[in-house]
Enzyme design. Sequence first.
Site, short mmCIF file in Angstrom:
data_model
loop_
_atom_site.label_atom_id
_atom_site.label_comp_id
_atom_site.label_asym_id
_atom_site.label_seq_id
_atom_site.Cartn_x
_atom_site.Cartn_y
_atom_site.Cartn_z
N TYR A 141 0.82 -1.22 0.00
CA TYR A 141 0.00 0.00 0.00
C TYR A 141 0.85 1.27 0.00
O TYR A 141 0.38 2.33 -0.40
CB TYR A 141 -0.92 0.03 1.23
CG TYR A 141 -2.26 -0.64 1.03
CD1 TYR A 141 -2.34 -1.98 0.64
CD2 TYR A 141 -3.44 0.06 1.25
CE1 TYR A 141 -3.56 -2.59 0.47
CE2 TYR A 141 -4.67 -0.55 1.09
CZ TYR A 141 -4.73 -1.87 0.70
OH TYR A 141 -5.94 -2.47 0.54
N LYS A 191 2.97 -15.04 2.35
CA LYS A 191 3.17 -15.75 1.08
C LYS A 191 4.67 -16.02 0.95
O LYS A 191 5.33 -15.62 -0.02
CB LYS A 191 2.61 -14.90 -0.09
CG LYS A 191 2.58 -15.61 -1.43
CD LYS A 191 1.61 -16.78 -1.52
CE LYS A 191 1.76 -17.50 -2.85
NZ LYS A 191 1.01 -18.78 -2.88
N ASP A 223 -2.94 -18.22 0.49
CA ASP A 223 -3.93 -18.93 -0.34
C ASP A 223 -4.63 -20.01 0.48
O ASP A 223 -5.85 -20.18 0.41
CB ASP A 223 -3.29 -19.48 -1.63
CG ASP A 223 -1.96 -20.19 -1.41
OD1 ASP A 223 -1.44 -20.17 -0.27
OD2 ASP A 223 -1.45 -20.77 -2.38
N ASP A 247 -6.55 -6.91 3.93
CA ASP A 247 -7.66 -6.26 3.23
C ASP A 247 -8.53 -7.31 2.56
O ASP A 247 -9.76 -7.32 2.70
CB ASP A 247 -7.11 -5.28 2.18
CG ASP A 247 -8.21 -4.60 1.41
OD1 ASP A 247 -9.17 -4.13 2.05
OD2 ASP A 247 -8.13 -4.54 0.17
N ASP A 251 -12.57 -8.97 3.90
CA ASP A 251 -13.81 -8.94 3.11
C ASP A 251 -14.36 -10.37 3.00
O ASP A 251 -15.57 -10.59 3.10
CB ASP A 251 -13.56 -8.38 1.69
CG ASP A 251 -13.84 -6.88 1.60
OD1 ASP A 251 -13.61 -6.19 2.61
OD2 ASP A 251 -14.29 -6.42 0.54
C1 IPM Z 1 -10.47 -1.12 3.78
C2 IPM Z 1 -10.71 -0.48 2.43
C3 IPM Z 1 -9.55 0.45 2.11
C4 IPM Z 1 -8.29 -0.39 2.06
C5 IPM Z 1 -9.72 1.27 0.83
C6 IPM Z 1 -10.99 2.08 0.84
C7 IPM Z 1 -8.53 2.16 0.57
O1 IPM Z 1 -10.89 -1.46 1.47
O2 IPM Z 1 -10.31 -0.37 4.77
O3 IPM Z 1 -10.47 -2.34 3.87
O4 IPM Z 1 -7.97 -0.99 1.01
O5 IPM Z 1 -7.59 -0.46 3.08
MG MG Z 2 -11.03 -3.41 2.25
#
Ligand code: IPM
Ligand code: MG
Length: 370
Positions: A141, A191, A223, A247, A251
């Site tokens: 990042y 990884k 993975d 990240d 999700d």
């Molecule tokens: C998160 C989001 C952010 C990230 C984006 C909006 C930059 O996806 O906080 O998980 O990738 O960190």
């Molecule tokens: Mg995110």
Amino acid sequence: MKAKIVLLPGDGIGPEVVAVALSLLELVANNFGHQFTMEEHLIGGCAIDAVQTPLPKKTLSACLEADAVLLGAVGGPKWDDPRAKVRPEQGLLGLRKGMALFANLRPIQPHPDVLSASPLKAEKLKGVDFVVVRELTGGIYFGEPSKRHQVNGQTQALDTMIYNQYEIERVAHLAFKLAQTRGNKLTSVDKSNVLESSRLWRETVTKVALVYPDVDFDNLLVDAAAMHLLTRPASFDVILTANLFGDILTDEASILTGSLGNLPSASLGDNMNTSGKPRGVFEPIHGSAPDIAGKGIANPVGAILSAALLLRHSLGLEEEANAIENVINQTLAAGYRTADIAKPGQDPLKTDALRKIIESQFIKTNAPIT
Ligand code: IPM
Ligand code: MG
């Protein structure tokens, strides 16, 4: 107690869910006898529109002076041109870096009455209760160079994944200490079969593990971790991982709870506030959800639970944090749902209707201190 809280509603559904979380914080202040001063600032797309930058100086300096920050979401199609020089997301990344928030805690604990909202079988979800500790100010990042240029007449783009030993050590210590307050188990995800930065990650975390012999420690490739999150989610306690992997995995993990809308997060560093606690940014893990923004149907639970984490981590108000979490548990147990987690055939509640139910439940169970 007295505390200064900066609100960064941001874009899309951000302002809608922050408004609900704010009303809960006001109830906490009122019923538990605290004085919270709120100050609202711009971040993300709305800041680009107003002052041409996603993180105005005023915003960052207010956050650095506050005791804690509550954030909604940033981004949206209006600012999504891939060739744009400034992006809303740079505001969020700049805030994390500017406040040195190197650890992002994302607790995953499906509510027992909402299991049917997840595509996973209910029996797999029983006992799931883990926290992902995502490294937040390093890795791909932030690595330089990150750019686009011409090579032999072809456009090439590159990003750089960098980890310094100290960056891995400090987040690892935080994660091991967290494991000691929970199930005494830590899984580090990397990884290392491919990436050099992951090999340093694994070597460093494995060394830090020696300081915490009471914590059951293992390493997992990312993975495989993506798969094990679905096949044996209940086996995890604390998952420690790098910025990009965290990240993606969070999700995925959010689906265990039925919806991304339910999940809070706490971003912490070792910069202390006036209460001697880490000055953090607290935000739901969902994005700005432009498809539903302005419709009044967003799920505010992730934002409300983020306010609870704010009370716990940055203000040390454990009882107040529990009070909010209990009210959310009761509300979900009673079957109240926004559209994202509604049962088949159930008429979902709008954001404001759910807010009223949560507030009246809070008032019922937490009489004001007189
Ligand atoms: C998160 C989001 C952010 C990230 C984006 C909006 C930059 O996806 O906080 O998980 O990738 O960190
Ligand atoms: Mg995110």
